[in-house]
Design an enzyme around this catalytic site. Sequence first.
Site, short mmCIF file in Angstrom:
data_model
loop_
_atom_site.label_atom_id
_atom_site.label_comp_id
_atom_site.label_asym_id
_atom_site.label_seq_id
_atom_site.Cartn_x
_atom_site.Cartn_y
_atom_site.Cartn_z
CB CYS A 51 -106.70 38.79 29.72
SG CYS A 51 -105.36 39.98 29.63
CB CYS A 67 -104.18 45.10 28.99
SG CYS A 67 -104.23 43.38 28.46
CD GLU A 87 -125.99 89.35 23.86
OE1 GLU A 87 -124.85 88.85 23.83
OE2 GLU A 87 -126.26 90.46 23.38
CB CYS A 118 -107.00 41.46 26.67
SG CYS A 118 -108.06 42.04 28.00
CB CYS A 169 -105.06 42.70 32.08
SG CYS A 169 -106.69 42.98 31.38
CE1 TYR A 177 -119.18 89.07 22.59
CE2 TYR A 177 -119.68 86.74 22.47
CZ TYR A 177 -118.83 87.76 22.82
OH TYR A 177 -117.63 87.47 23.40
CE LYS A 222 -118.08 83.05 35.54
NZ LYS A 222 -116.86 83.63 35.14
CE LYS A 268 -119.03 85.17 31.13
NZ LYS A 268 -118.13 84.06 30.90
CG ASP A 289 -117.22 77.68 29.52
OD1 ASP A 289 -116.40 78.63 29.47
OD2 ASP A 289 -117.10 76.72 30.28
S1 IVH Z 1 -119.92 90.63 25.80
C1 IVH Z 1 -117.30 94.34 26.45
N1 IVH Z 1 -121.56 88.61 25.34
O1 IVH Z 1 -117.60 86.07 28.32
C2 IVH Z 1 -118.22 93.18 26.30
N2 IVH Z 1 -119.39 88.11 26.17
O2 IVH Z 1 -115.87 88.52 30.18
C3 IVH Z 1 -117.53 91.94 25.99
N3 IVH Z 1 -118.94 85.71 26.44
O3 IVH Z 1 -114.48 86.57 27.41
C4 IVH Z 1 -118.20 90.65 26.14
N4 IVH Z 1 -120.89 85.00 25.73
O4 IVH Z 1 -115.77 85.82 25.45
C5 IVH Z 1 -120.33 88.98 25.77
N5 IVH Z 1 -123.09 86.93 24.85
C6 IVH Z 1 -121.88 87.30 25.28
C7 IVH Z 1 -120.90 86.35 25.68
C8 IVH Z 1 -119.66 86.81 26.12
C9 IVH Z 1 -119.70 84.65 26.19
C10 IVH Z 1 -117.55 85.66 26.99
C11 IVH Z 1 -116.59 86.58 26.30
C12 IVH Z 1 -115.74 87.16 27.40
C13 IVH Z 1 -116.43 86.76 28.67
C14 IVH Z 1 -116.88 88.00 29.44
#
Ligand code: IVH
Length: 665
Positions: A408, A423, A109, A428, A405, A223, A311, A111, A113
Amino acid sequence: MDEKSRLTELKEILERAAHEYYVLDAPTMPDAEFDRLLLELRAIEERHPEWVTPDSPTQRVGGAVSEQFGKVRHKEALLSLDNAFNETDLREFDRRVRSAAPQARYVVELKIDGLTVALSYENASLVRGATRGDGETGEEITANVRVIRSIPLRLRESGAENMLPVDVRGEGFMPKRTFAALNKEREAEGQALFANPRNAAAGSLRQLDPAVTAERKLDFFAYQLLEADRWGVASQTEVLARLKDWGFKVNPEFRVFDDMEAVIAYCLGMEEKRHEFAYDIDGLVIKVDSFAEQRELGFTSKSPRWAIAYKFPAEQAETVLTDVEINVGRTGVLTPTAVLRDVFLAGSTVGRATLHNLDNIRAKDIRIGDHVMIHKAGDIIPEVLRSLPEKRDGTEKVFEMPETCPTCGGAVTRKENEAAHRCENADCPSRQREAVIHFVSREAMNIDGLGPAVVWQLVGEGLVRDAGDLYTLREEQLSGLERMGKKSAQNLIRAIAESKTRGLGPLLFALGIRNVGVKAGKTLAAHFGSLDRLRLATEEELQNLPDIGGIMARSITDFFRDERQTELIAKLERAGVLMSEENSAPRGTLFAGQTAVVTGTLTRWKRPEAEALIEANGGKTSSSVSKNTSFVVCGEGAGSKLDKAKSLGVPVYSEEEFAAMLADI
Ligand code: IVH
């Protein structure tokens, strides 16, 4: 149909429409129709407060402002994930998984932010939202999660009334564009910026006033489902399918793979694609699909052994800062911008990056001529991260904020406790130019053909000092400008004239009153109906409106005390710019096919004005109530018409409801 059944029906129709719009991104109902049905539902609920339930579509906003957040103990601790940074880490993870579950399949999936949000449903209704906190105990943010439109207030499930408790987790986040716009606005106001969409989302969810959270346009992907066995669900892919069925927004990008080499190829491919999404992703999450296998693998003290976060490498680039430019914004804030040697970063070539303010430049010891590392905040905004002092050759220069400025020559000041230099000269040209650019922008007066380059020329030539001057421009003045032919000059004159009837809401936003956004502009327009009435409003009166806080109220009264603004308004008025809601051009089809009766005394409008508003939005009006009347707008002291409406079962809306409906257009 009796009222109770109609109420149930309306709730169902509205829930379905909202789901299509916010979760599936596939709207089927025109906005105006949605508003009309919502108003009908609200009217029934007003007559029968005992029927109002917290999961009603009318209950999204309007949660109380709290003093502080309560604490929530999580049913199951929220664990974090182990990280993988390269292929070796992923193969290592695979080896550990295969030793306990040789046949494992992986779900990958995105991740996102953002930040984890935990949601609890009882009898299918949302009862609680919480932040992660320390993993054991989080903060109760129910009122704030309710304003996230993609979070269902009620699960789509038959027999929902007796449904077992459901606990769902997912990621609350702020889309990249929302983040960029929010920071841009904050920079223009001289406020502290959010470092990335995650911080912005966290800050927004922790607002004590849910109305502020609502303005921030957060979103949510689900999720995780706790106690999944209870729901006959045996794998992560089945969880995602179930969550989708219940009405949650589930990220469609997940993929299933049988072996790790395929996972790795997918991860590397995603690294290239990561910039294409509307939200910032910082990696991928790889999970063993089967719950039986997950149980087999178990947990370490802080994370599951069946999942890992891959990551993405931080996207940074090295370049040279050749100069610092100062931009003067609409409110006079001086923003230093780094001029960089062009460098390719996160999907595009970057030649400029924001330095925010002097404090930031000093804290990072950034000098002109320095080698610097840059990145993109929220995957969009180029930002100088740090300098590389070891690469200096002694020719670098310390940057000083100008004392006057650069546009101006006016005085530059810095208030105590503020990071911004400003300013002070309201005349201006840079400030004028930025104010006009804002005035003509799409969500304001929406004047086509008046891009920044044209505005620059107009201000530079002394033809325009404020937005009021736009309306007295003549074709021959325009056709004298660079890259402006006769035809485009004519079109521009027409577009400027057309903007006169844009209406009060857009005008209020266009005026650039501090803290007043598009939504607040609409609310104010609907409530006061004219600029003159708004001008007379007291701070207290303003604060009592939904969605208008103390700071905004103060900015509005300050604005009208400013002589310069009074002059601008007078100029606009002389030019014939519409300053009330009464005669604004038809703005839509909100009341299409409906016949309304206005009765009693209203406070915002005279009766003919209210009728004109209905007609401007596609409706018809009549002076008598019959079974063909669609609704009645009822003010103080209404008599026989109100009685008749009641006896015929015709919906009756108060002035507030009517105003709210117009505000939503
Ligand atoms: S699963 C025990 N799935 O990433 C499993 N986490 O440390 C828990 N995050 O703070 C997480 N997308 O908030 C999972 N598709 C995804 C995610 C996801 C973002 C974040 C989550 C957590 C950090 C993982």
